[in-house]
Motif scaffolding. Structure first.
Motif, PDB file in Angstrom:
ATOM      1  N   SER A 172      27.282  38.591  57.997  1.00 43.26           N
ATOM      2  CA  SER A 172      28.511  37.802  57.947  1.00 43.26           C
ATOM      3  C   SER A 172      29.567  38.580  57.171  1.00 43.26           C
ATOM      4  CB  SER A 172      28.247  36.459  57.273  1.00 43.26           C
ATOM      5  OG  SER A 172      27.783  36.656  55.956  1.00 43.26           O
ATOM      6  N   THR A 173      30.793  38.194  57.352  1.00 47.98           N
ATOM      7  CA  THR A 173      31.905  38.819  56.629  1.00 47.98           C
ATOM      8  C   THR A 173      32.381  37.867  55.546  1.00 47.98           C
ATOM      9  OG1 THR A 173      32.594  39.991  58.609  1.00 47.98           O
ATOM     10  CG2 THR A 173      34.215  39.787  56.833  1.00 47.98           C
ATOM     11  N   PRO A 174      32.443  38.310  54.303  1.00 48.08           N
ATOM     12  CA  PRO A 174      32.822  37.381  53.237  1.00 48.08           C
ATOM     13  C   PRO A 174      34.314  37.123  53.213  1.00 48.08           C
ATOM     14  CG  PRO A 174      32.565  39.567  52.323  1.00 48.08           C
ATOM     15  CD  PRO A 174      32.156  39.665  53.776  1.00 48.08           C
ATOM     16  N   GLU A 175      34.665  35.987  52.671  1.00 51.99           N
ATOM     17  CA  GLU A 175      36.052  35.750  52.296  1.00 51.99           C
ATOM     18  C   GLU A 175      36.285  36.477  50.980  1.00 51.99           C
ATOM     19  OE1 GLU A 175      39.037  32.164  50.777  1.00 51.99           O
ATOM     20  OE2 GLU A 175      37.024  31.690  51.534  1.00 51.99           O
ATOM     21  N   VAL A 176      37.286  37.331  50.936  1.00 51.03           N
ATOM     22  CA  VAL A 176      37.597  38.084  49.717  1.00 51.03           C
ATOM     23  C   VAL A 176      38.705  37.352  48.978  1.00 51.03           C
ATOM     24  CG1 VAL A 176      38.375  40.264  48.755  1.00 51.03           C
ATOM     25  CG2 VAL A 176      36.910  40.253  50.796  1.00 51.03           C
ATOM     26  N   VAL A 177      38.370  36.879  47.784  1.00 47.63           N
ATOM     27  CA  VAL A 177      39.327  36.141  46.959  1.00 47.63           C
ATOM     28  C   VAL A 177      39.844  37.109  45.894  1.00 47.63           C
ATOM     29  CG1 VAL A 177      39.714  34.077  45.567  1.00 47.63           C
ATOM     30  CG2 VAL A 177      37.941  34.068  47.357  1.00 47.63           C
ATOM     31  N   PRO A 203      41.097  32.608  38.586  1.00 50.34           N
ATOM     32  CA  PRO A 203      41.406  32.879  37.177  1.00 50.34           C
ATOM     33  C   PRO A 203      40.442  33.822  36.471  1.00 50.34           C
ATOM     34  CG  PRO A 203      40.280  30.782  37.364  1.00 50.34           C
ATOM     35  CD  PRO A 203      40.408  31.317  38.765  1.00 50.34           C
ATOM     36  N   LEU A 204      39.388  34.305  37.135  1.00 49.81           N
ATOM     37  CA  LEU A 204      38.391  35.124  36.446  1.00 49.81           C
ATOM     38  C   LEU A 204      38.940  36.497  36.089  1.00 49.81           C
ATOM     39  CD1 LEU A 204      36.557  32.889  37.555  1.00 49.81           C
ATOM     40  CD2 LEU A 204      34.812  34.634  37.958  1.00 49.81           C
ATOM     41  N   ARG A 205      38.617  36.951  34.878  1.00 50.47           N
ATOM     42  CA  ARG A 205      39.004  38.288  34.429  1.00 50.47           C
ATOM     43  C   ARG A 205      37.841  38.929  33.683  1.00 50.47           C
ATOM     44  NH1 ARG A 205      41.993  37.037  37.629  1.00 50.47           N
ATOM     45  NH2 ARG A 205      44.273  36.904  37.604  1.00 50.47           N
ATOM     46  N   LEU A 254      32.502  29.788  35.249  1.00 52.06           N
ATOM     47  CA  LEU A 254      33.798  30.304  34.813  1.00 52.06           C
ATOM     48  C   LEU A 254      34.932  29.735  35.661  1.00 52.06           C
ATOM     49  CD1 LEU A 254      32.882  34.031  34.065  1.00 52.06           C
ATOM     50  CD2 LEU A 254      33.658  32.324  32.396  1.00 52.06           C
ATOM     51  N   LEU A 255      34.679  29.564  36.949  1.00 50.44           N
ATOM     52  CA  LEU A 255      35.699  28.978  37.824  1.00 50.44           C
ATOM     53  C   LEU A 255      35.975  27.522  37.454  1.00 50.44           C
ATOM     54  CD1 LEU A 255      34.606  30.468  41.260  1.00 50.44           C
ATOM     55  CD2 LEU A 255      36.745  30.952  40.050  1.00 50.44           C
ATOM     56  N   LEU A 256      34.976  26.865  36.859  1.00 48.69           N
ATOM     57  CA  LEU A 256      35.116  25.465  36.459  1.00 48.69           C
ATOM     58  C   LEU A 256      35.482  25.325  34.990  1.00 48.69           C
ATOM     59  CD1 LEU A 256      32.030  24.071  38.403  1.00 48.69           C
ATOM     60  CD2 LEU A 256      34.425  23.561  38.899  1.00 48.69           C
ATOM     61  N   TYR A 259      30.071  36.199  44.442  1.00 41.09           N
ATOM     62  CA  TYR A 259      29.824  37.503  43.824  1.00 41.09           C
ATOM     63  C   TYR A 259      31.140  38.021  43.235  1.00 41.09           C
ATOM     64  CZ  TYR A 259      25.497  37.325  46.518  1.00 41.09           C
ATOM     65  OH  TYR A 259      24.275  36.952  47.039  1.00 41.09           O
ATOM     66  N   PHE A 260      31.097  38.350  41.958  1.00 40.10           N
ATOM     67  CA  PHE A 260      32.317  38.811  41.277  1.00 40.10           C
ATOM     68  C   PHE A 260      32.224  40.314  41.040  1.00 40.10           C
ATOM     69  CE2 PHE A 260      34.810  39.385  37.242  1.00 40.10           C
ATOM     70  CZ  PHE A 260      36.062  39.171  37.808  1.00 40.10           C
ATOM     71  N   ASP A 261      33.201  41.007  41.581  1.00 46.01           N
ATOM     72  CA  ASP A 261      33.299  42.462  41.413  1.00 46.01           C
ATOM     73  C   ASP A 261      34.160  42.735  40.177  1.00 46.01           C
ATOM     74  OD1 ASP A 261      33.638  45.172  41.577  1.00 46.01           O
ATOM     75  OD2 ASP A 261      34.835  45.133  43.415  1.00 46.01           O
ATOM     76  N   VAL A 262      33.520  43.169  39.096  1.00 47.52           N
ATOM     77  CA  VAL A 262      34.266  43.341  37.841  1.00 47.52           C
ATOM     78  C   VAL A 262      35.273  44.481  37.930  1.00 47.52           C
ATOM     79  CG1 VAL A 262      32.357  42.412  36.480  1.00 47.52           C
ATOM     80  CG2 VAL A 262      32.517  44.881  36.830  1.00 47.52           C
ATOM     81  N   THR A 263      35.050  45.425  38.840  1.00 48.98           N
ATOM     82  CA  THR A 263      35.967  46.561  38.954  1.00 48.98           C
ATOM     83  C   THR A 263      37.303  46.127  39.540  1.00 48.98           C
ATOM     84  OG1 THR A 263      34.095  48.064  39.253  1.00 48.98           O
ATOM     85  CG2 THR A 263      36.280  48.874  39.891  1.00 48.98           C
ATOM     86  N   GLY A 264      37.251  45.426  40.660  1.00 45.64           N
ATOM     87  CA  GLY A 264      38.491  45.000  41.307  1.00 45.64           C
ATOM     88  C   GLY A 264      38.854  43.560  41.022  1.00 45.64           C
ATOM     89  N   GLU A 265      38.032  42.885  40.217  1.00 47.53           N
ATOM     90  CA  GLU A 265      38.233  41.473  39.885  1.00 47.53           C
ATOM     91  C   GLU A 265      38.379  40.612  41.138  1.00 47.53           C
ATOM     92  OE1 GLU A 265      41.407  41.280  36.991  1.00 47.53           O
ATOM     93  OE2 GLU A 265      40.010  41.637  35.346  1.00 47.53           O
TER      94      GLU A 265
END
Length: 465
Positions: free
Chosen positions: A22-27, A33-35, A67-69, A166-172
């Motif tokens: 599947s192809t993810p939705e990239v947010v 708000p995650l950093r 964190l999103l909540l 899944y949170f990519d810390v490099t590109g946030e």
């Protein structure tokens, strides 16, 4: 044969049959708000180090969801394409744990970051199974969970959509494979895939659905909720030791009262506590009030940062099933205290067949119950001896809990409250007064009646010592 040999040389874990990705939705960072600053620096360092070594690595699951909540995560988990052995090779402070599901714990002092290899759904056809070992039983329940997969496989294999972020810390960036962001916005718990099939794979997912709904104050999505009452009995097949761990998560995380309501709503309470469920049918008001009040008190202690112990909690959860057994033994001629002890032994033994409560908790449970038969016996020096008993506080608090549920004890809770606050001379006067009224020094009433006569309005707080 050569194919199996080749697979064994490539990896100690089997690789799942590939399926369309599947192809993810990239947010992007502009949409959430995650950093990086919100993340444990140790978790960030693990992700970056694995990425620099050529592996995929992301923060995943509960930490992203919380964190999103705007909830502080209890811990941080990492998902990666690296195998457990490859992760351990990158970190000297890493240790591989588990058999059913191999994980790596990377230690940074007291903080532990859990690192899991991407998993995939299990093969179901005979040609994909090992000849000697099956990953599922006849009902579809997963027995082992060490099958490699891709990131996309891993996302589809997770239980709930809100845990497949899944949170990519490099590109946030957040990678959303299962519309988890949608369900977070709509405050609902939804299973990934066919709910009935996923529950059959692991019936504990029904308890997890309840736990997340209670913790997050979410609704269980209708299609995910529908099979639960029908499949609740599947919990009887779960190892009792695992259920003990799951029950602790349910009741000792600060939202036990809501959990209890949901367990009743979805018919999950009976498979966990069969004797208490029977008592709930026989004496619904008293049983419900006592258990609910105990859970409210436990939630309050957790909110106040006070320690809690499973012993008092299990004593309350099981108590409503005990009095009828005690009365039955007394009717056969057994004295009150031995009857209490024998009934307690039988009830706990039965419960441990369903939930393996360790001995370090069953002993204080029995002592708390035993105190309920001893507390009414206050004549002579008995009151002072009871006051010195190391289980007095727990037994006294349990007495107040019984009274708060509507049990009439002839003012016993008030008496003990006053006795603890009195001087020695005042205590002697209270004992003399009891001697003038011998009926008040006997054992606790054998039959429970609705309504209490407590003068003090304070709600008892369960002792945790």
């Amino acid at each position: 044969m050569l194919k199996k040999l080749f697979q064994s040389l490539r990896s100690p874990l089997r690789r799942a049959k590939q399926h369309p990705r599947s192809t993810p939705e990239v947010v992007t960072s502009h949409q959430h708000p995650l950093r990086r600053a919100h993340i444990s620096r140790y978790a960030v360092s693990i992700v970056e180090r694995l990425q620099n070594a050529g592996y995929q690595a992301y923060l995943v699951g509960g930490c992203v969801r919380d964190l999103l909540l705007d909830i502080e995560p209890k811990d941080f988990d990492v998902a990666t394409s690296a195998t457990p052995e490859q992760v351990r090779a990158e970190f000297r402070n890493a240790r591989v744990i588990g058999r059913r599901f191999k994980l790596v714990h990377v230690h940074f002092g007291r903080e532990i970051i859990e690192v899991a290899t991407f998993r995939a759904n299990h093969p179901v056809s005979e040609e994909d199974e090992d000849s000697n070992q099956s990953s599922r039983n006849e009902s579809g329940r997963i027995l082992r969970d060490n099958v490699y997969g891709s990131l996309e496989d891993d996302a589809q294999r997770r239980d709930f959509t809100i845990n497949a972020l899944y949170f990519d810390v490099t590109g946030e960036r957040i990678l959303d494979y299962a519309r988890g962001m949608h369900d977070i916005r709509n405050r609902q718990v939804r299973l990934i895939g066919d709910p009935e099939k996923r529950y059959l794979e692991d019936p504990v997912r029904m308890l997890r659905a309840v736990r997340f709904a209670a913790k997050l104050d979410f609704e269980i999505e209708s299609h995910s909720a529908e099979p639960i009452p029908r499949l609740a009995k599947m919990l009887r097949d779960i190892p009792s030791a695992r259920l003990f761990d799951e029950v602790l998560k349910l009741f000792l995380s600060g939202y036990a009262e809501h959990v209890f309501e949901l367990l009743l709503e979805y018919d999950l309470f009976e498979p966990l506590f069969p004797a208490s469920a029977a008592a709930l049918k026989q004496s619904p008001e008293y049983t419900y009030n006592l258990i609910s009040q105990a859970l409210i008190n436990t939630d309050q202690r957790i909110e106040d940062g006070k320690p809690v112990t499973p012993a008092f909690l299990f004593a309350a959860l099981l108590w409503p099933a005990l009095p009828a057994r005690v009365i039955k033994l007394q009717d056969r001629g057994m004295p009150p205290i031995p009857a209490m002890q024998e009934a307690a032994h039988e009830l706990i033994a039965e419960q441990c067949q369903r939930i393996a409560v360790p001995k370090r908790f069953t002993i204080p449970i029995r002592e708390i119950w035993d105190m309920q038969e001893r507390l009414p016996r206050r004549s002579g020096k008995r009151a002072d001896l009871l006051l010195e008993n190391p289980r007095f506080r727990a037994g006294y608090d349990f007495l107040l809990l019984r009274e708060s549920a509507g049990e009439k004890t002839n003012g016993l809770g008030d008496w003990w409250t006053d006795y603890q606050d009195c001087t020695d001379s005042e205590r002697r006067a209270m004992i003399r007064e009891l001697a003038a009224n011998p009926d008040e020094t006997g054992s606790a009433p054998r039959k429970r009646r609705r309504g209490g006569n407590r003068k003090r309005g304070a709600t008892p707080s369960p002792a945790q010592d």
